[in-house]
Write a protein that holds these residues in place. Structure first.
Motif, short mmCIF file in Angstrom:
data_model
loop_
_atom_site.label_atom_id
_atom_site.label_comp_id
_atom_site.label_asym_id
_atom_site.label_seq_id
_atom_site.Cartn_x
_atom_site.Cartn_y
_atom_site.Cartn_z
N THR A 1 5.37 3.38 12.95
CA THR A 1 5.52 4.80 13.75
C THR A 1 6.86 4.90 14.66
O THR A 1 7.43 5.95 14.83
CB THR A 1 4.53 4.89 14.77
OG1 THR A 1 3.97 3.76 15.63
CG2 THR A 1 3.03 5.27 13.96
N GLY A 2 7.30 3.88 15.30
CA GLY A 2 8.32 3.84 16.22
C GLY A 2 9.48 3.97 15.42
O GLY A 2 10.49 4.65 15.92
N ALA A 3 9.78 3.30 14.33
CA ALA A 3 10.73 3.64 13.51
C ALA A 3 10.98 4.85 12.69
O ALA A 3 12.04 5.29 12.34
CB ALA A 3 10.90 2.39 12.42
N SER A 4 9.87 5.42 12.56
CA SER A 4 9.77 6.75 11.60
C SER A 4 10.40 7.64 12.54
O SER A 4 10.66 7.56 13.82
CB SER A 4 8.29 7.15 11.57
OG SER A 4 7.83 7.95 12.44
N GLY B 1 7.19 7.84 20.24
CA GLY B 1 6.06 7.84 19.20
C GLY B 1 6.04 6.48 18.72
O GLY B 1 6.20 6.49 17.48
N CYS B 2 5.76 5.34 19.38
CA CYS B 2 5.91 3.87 18.80
C CYS B 2 4.87 3.36 19.43
O CYS B 2 4.50 3.12 20.34
CB CYS B 2 7.14 3.50 19.51
SG CYS B 2 7.33 1.54 18.98
N ASN C 1 3.17 0.09 13.42
CA ASN C 1 4.20 -0.18 14.32
C ASN C 1 5.37 0.65 13.78
O ASN C 1 6.45 0.84 14.57
CB ASN C 1 4.63 -1.83 14.42
CG ASN C 1 4.85 -2.24 15.65
OD1 ASN C 1 4.11 -1.66 16.55
ND2 ASN C 1 5.09 -3.63 15.69
N CYS D 1 11.54 0.00 17.12
CA CYS D 1 11.78 1.31 17.41
C CYS D 1 13.30 1.58 17.64
O CYS D 1 13.91 2.77 17.58
CB CYS D 1 10.94 1.82 18.41
SG CYS D 1 10.66 0.84 19.56
#
Lengths: 325, 100
Positions: A284-287, B72-73, A282, B98
């Motif tokens: 990935t969304g904050a990255s 990209g989430c 999850n 996100c």
């Protein structure tokens, strides 16, 4: 200039407190900034115009970097969402900026025809269309507001470093609260379910172990994972999450919390890395670097494996509960 | 060079150099320095660093860039899958990792 709201470049204790709350997902929508023009220090008709989102953290990050700089801030309505996310959704976008320029009569406030947009607003904004529709030329400023003084000093030039989005330790640590909050409700439900089944099958201690192991996996995925991200093996977040889950499996084993019989022990060895893998996936969304194509690719492989591990682990755990293996 | 590296050879970024006018906008808006200008034309110099944010495509006046942009989430993709829509991080609510 009389009726333009003025805003300080100093953040008060209250600002900082509100920002901390927002980081934890509390009152994100309450602390919206009213769209419009704000004056910073003593701007004149020639002063630069910075465009910002009406998200508290975005607005504060900008104004605190404008110490000693005479400027205007034009806050647009992004529904209380930060610049980058809003740009991704199109709410930080060409039409909203064009409308806000009209509504605020920016053409009467400044004599030049140039606005400075945060670079991260670019996924939602089309500079050439904006110029066609509003008459204002777009200059993309640096990614980080802290580079604004340097950017202004060299005549609005951005270096490659100023353009690049980072994802360093401090960036990642700031995101941990939201990761914890986002997963919290699921974690509580899962722990409650394990605990109830344990009580109903007459062994509370299995429920306590379940709570500890789920919490450890949650901690691994939401706290350890983001901190250790570049150091964890693999490129995909789900793989990194699996490995960080193994660390807490090790911790649970060494404290003898992992289980009593082989079925229970093996069940947690399967479920804990799967849970932390899901939670870190999850992230990935904050990255700031995961591409949607990449996320799709890793999910196609990881999600079936995660579900299989949890399904089989749950099966083993229930076998132990019901038949005491 | 980069501290973080994501999956290789997956991104959908395409540049048509014939259409490029060398205006530099793509270089200016890319958050991962994917582009550079060589001989007055844009060039993709670090394709694997692309996160498909779509800033370059949106800001290319010559329409020389194509990319399937999106969020990209993982959570967004699950939400999109469950609702049968495009991936959405649903930032309008009070939650959504996100949008931190």
């Amino acid at each position: 200039m009389e009726n333009i709201k003025r805003v300080s470049t100093e953040l008060t204790f209250q600002d900082k407190f509100q920002s901390t709350l927002v980081r934890w997902g509390v009152g994100r929508m309450v602390h919206k900034i009213d769209p419009g023009i704000y004056a910073v220090n003593n701007p004149t008709k020639d002063s630069p115009v910075f465009v910002s989102a009406n998200y508290k953290l975005s607005f504060d990050a900008l104004r605190k970097e404008l110490k000693g700089i005479d400027a205007f801030i034009m806050v647009i309505d992004t529904k209380g969402i930060n610049v980058w996310c809003a740009a991704g959704k199109g709410t930080f976008g060409t039409d909203e900026i064009v409308n806000r320029i009209e509504k605020t009569k920016l053409k009467e406030i400044v004599s030049h025809r140039k606005i400075i947009l945060p670079q991260l607003g670019a996924p939602g904004t089309s500079a050439h269309e904006l110029q066609k529709k509003s008459g204002f030329q777009v200059v993309y400023g640096p990614v980080r507001a802290s580079d604004i003084p340097a950017f202004l000093k060299v005549g609005m030039k951005v270096t490659p470093q100023m353009r690049e989005v980072t994802f360093n330790l401090s960036d990642r640590i700031h995101l941990i609260p939201m990761e914890l909050v986002a997963a919290a409700k699921y974690v509580l439900v899962v722990i409650f379910a394990f605990y109830m089944i344990s009580i109903l099958t007459g062994k509370t201690d299995a429920g306590v172990r379940a709570a500890i192991n789920v919490l450890l996996a949650y901690f691994a995925g939401a706290v350890l994972g983001p901190i250790m991200l570049p150091r964890l093996p693999g490129k995909s977040f789900s793989m990194k999450g699996f490995f960080v889950g193994l660390i807490v499996v090790g911790a649970s084993c060494s404290f003898n919390w992992i289980g009593r019989g082989p079925a229970e022990i093996f069940s947690w060895m399967l479920m804990m890395p799967a849970i932390s893998s899901m939670i870190l996936m999850n992230f990935t969304g904050a990255s700031t670097y995961a591409s949607p194509s990449g996320v799709q690719k890793e999910m196609r492989i990881a999600v079936p494996l995660q579900l299989a591990a949890i399904g089989f682990g749950l099966f083993l755990w229930l076998i132990e509960r019901l038949f005491g293996v | 060079m980069r501290e973080q590296e994501y999956l290789k050879n997956v991104v959908t970024l395409k540049l048509d150099q014939k259409k490029c006018t060398g205006c530099r906008r793509c270089v200016e808006v890319c958050p991962h320095n994917v582009f550079d200008i060589k001989n007055k034309k844009a060039k993709i110099v670090d394709k694997n660093a692309c996160m498909e944010c779509g800033a370059c495509e949106k800001n290319c006046p010559a329409k020389a860039i194509e990319v399937k942009a999106g969020v990209g989430c993982a959570a967004a993709m699950v939400t999109g899958f469950l609702r049968g829509t495009a991936p959405t991080c649903d930032c309008s609510g009070d939650s959504g990792s996100c949008c931190s």
